[in-house]
Design a protein around this motif. Sequence first.
Motif, short mmCIF file in Angstrom:
data_model
loop_
_atom_site.label_atom_id
_atom_site.label_comp_id
_atom_site.label_asym_id
_atom_site.label_seq_id
_atom_site.Cartn_x
_atom_site.Cartn_y
_atom_site.Cartn_z
N TYR A 5 55.01 72.45 32.32
CA TYR A 5 55.51 72.62 30.95
C TYR A 5 56.37 71.42 30.56
N HIS A 6 56.00 70.76 29.52
CA HIS A 6 56.71 69.55 29.04
C HIS A 6 56.84 68.47 30.12
N HIS A 7 55.84 68.44 31.00
CA HIS A 7 55.80 67.40 32.04
C HIS A 7 55.89 66.04 31.37
N ASN A 8 56.83 65.28 31.77
CA ASN A 8 57.09 64.02 31.08
C ASN A 8 56.16 62.91 31.58
N ILE A 9 55.44 62.27 30.68
CA ILE A 9 54.56 61.16 31.06
C ILE A 9 55.19 59.86 30.54
N PRO A 10 55.73 59.07 31.43
CA PRO A 10 56.30 57.79 30.98
C PRO A 10 55.19 56.86 30.51
N SER A 11 55.56 55.76 29.91
CA SER A 11 54.53 54.84 29.44
C SER A 11 54.06 53.97 30.61
N GLU A 12 52.91 53.33 30.42
CA GLU A 12 52.40 52.44 31.46
C GLU A 12 53.28 51.20 31.58
N ASP A 13 52.97 50.38 32.58
CA ASP A 13 53.75 49.16 32.79
C ASP A 13 53.08 48.04 31.98
N PRO A 14 53.62 47.74 30.80
CA PRO A 14 52.92 46.76 29.95
C PRO A 14 52.89 45.37 30.57
N GLU A 15 53.88 45.06 31.39
CA GLU A 15 53.94 43.71 31.94
C GLU A 15 52.68 43.38 32.75
N LEU A 16 52.20 44.35 33.54
CA LEU A 16 51.03 44.10 34.37
C LEU A 16 49.72 44.50 33.71
N THR A 17 49.78 45.40 32.75
CA THR A 17 48.52 45.97 32.28
C THR A 17 48.09 45.47 30.90
N HIS A 18 49.02 45.06 30.05
CA HIS A 18 48.64 44.68 28.68
C HIS A 18 48.21 43.22 28.62
N VAL A 19 47.09 42.99 27.98
CA VAL A 19 46.50 41.64 28.02
C VAL A 19 46.39 40.99 26.64
N ASP A 20 47.03 41.58 25.64
CA ASP A 20 47.02 40.98 24.30
C ASP A 20 47.66 39.59 24.37
N LYS A 21 47.35 38.77 23.35
CA LYS A 21 48.00 37.45 23.33
C LYS A 21 49.50 37.63 23.14
N GLY A 22 50.25 36.82 23.84
CA GLY A 22 51.70 36.92 23.75
C GLY A 22 52.31 37.84 24.79
N LYS A 23 51.51 38.74 25.37
CA LYS A 23 52.01 39.63 26.43
C LYS A 23 51.94 38.87 27.76
N PRO A 24 52.88 39.14 28.68
CA PRO A 24 52.91 38.34 29.92
C PRO A 24 51.57 38.26 30.65
N MET A 25 50.92 39.42 30.87
CA MET A 25 49.66 39.37 31.62
C MET A 25 48.55 38.73 30.79
N GLY A 26 48.60 38.95 29.48
CA GLY A 26 47.63 38.31 28.60
C GLY A 26 47.75 36.79 28.70
N GLU A 27 48.97 36.29 28.74
CA GLU A 27 49.18 34.84 28.84
C GLU A 27 48.78 34.33 30.23
N LEU A 28 49.06 35.12 31.27
CA LEU A 28 48.66 34.69 32.62
C LEU A 28 47.14 34.54 32.71
N LEU A 29 46.42 35.56 32.25
CA LEU A 29 44.96 35.50 32.35
C LEU A 29 44.39 34.40 31.47
N ARG A 30 45.08 34.05 30.40
CA ARG A 30 44.61 32.97 29.52
C ARG A 30 44.77 31.59 30.15
N ARG A 31 45.46 31.49 31.28
CA ARG A 31 45.60 30.19 31.93
C ARG A 31 44.39 29.81 32.79
#
Length: 410
Positions: A5-31
Amino acid sequence: MKSAYHHNIPSEDPELTHVDKGKPMGELLRRYWQPVALSSELAELPRKVRILCEDLVLFRDGDGKVGCLDAHCAHRGASLEFGRVEPDGIRCCLHGWKYTTAGQCIDMPCEAEGFCARQDVWQPSYPVQEFGGLVFIYMGPPEQMPLLPMYDIIDPSRTGVEVRGMRLWEDHSIGFVRDCNWLQHYENVVDPWHLLILHNMISGDQFGSVITEGEEIDISFETTDLGVRYRFVKPLPNGNTLERYTECIMPNIFLVSNIHEDGSVPKDKDKCTEVSWAVPVDNTHLYGISLVAWPLEDGKPVEGWKPGTDTMTNIRPGNLRDRPYEEKQRKPDDMEAQESQRPIVVHALERLTPSDKGVSMVRQQLRRGLAAIAAGEDPPNIVRDPGENRAIPTSAWNTIYPPTSAEAAE
Ligand code: FES
Ligand SMILES: [Fe+2]
């Protein structure tokens, strides 16, 4: 009891998972150069690709040159995927603006003569190169563009093999996992325990090899010059011993040594035959694509040879997306396991254990890459010196030791 009941789901780790431009992992993969298509997929029609949350259009002009342009026409945004490929460029379907492979607009048929030249319009574009039947693009800062690394498996100086770009059909990726964050697919490469559980105990032997069966298995993890690998040693029922290494090359290349090994013939370092990429489409989708070193005999490709991992020539039933749901429940495969970890796995909810060490090591190394960029340095595995870009040693292979081998006992 722990109520959901109301189990709390935190957000994902954007640093490692988000790949949009300007996001850390997005910029890493763009190298790094990222593979976006097979060369053979660029014929008379343009091809839309989505990669790292960007929509792009690839096309091959009359000279055979490949362009990679922002999908939306600089005039009023129509997608160039519906454009017409002409000998010297691609013409937008809506008002006919024509762009070269470098993105220069060279024709505006609705405007007066001379107008186009005076405007000097350029459609944003990315550098492109082709190698081994794959089309690669570089989406990073222009001044940081590296070389495409020549790993030993695909090095042009290698004899006895032909390098081929391969993937499954349009909707699939090698490994068939598609609808989830790229990292959960990538980390799976250094998760050898799932071979024994998912691919054997739960679903029966899904590889038809000695890799997934047996007991007395010794698993360890280590860093390599290029990333992380696992070592997996086990005695086989026939008295031989298997020693297997599979490697992740930072940030998104993986080398899976032959999963169909039958263990019958002693062999020393039977090297992985593919260099594969886990390429993020966006934050919740990916595709797999590989350069395969296909063996030659008398200068001709060996017919009927099967790459060591799953490709179009080598499909196992668990890879099919349209299996009946109940069958997926009874015999889940990588697709069910990885995609069901959530569209983006929530690291804050995980309980990583000693058996997950490979996963932790990959994340650590990715974070080091992010830190390097933040410090103004090159991330790992950036190659700039052509003299050093030769047969870079990789470390994924299967060895089969005969029963008498002293090394096997260690
Ligand atoms: S939108 Fe492309 S030419 Fe007008
Ligand atoms: Fe798997």
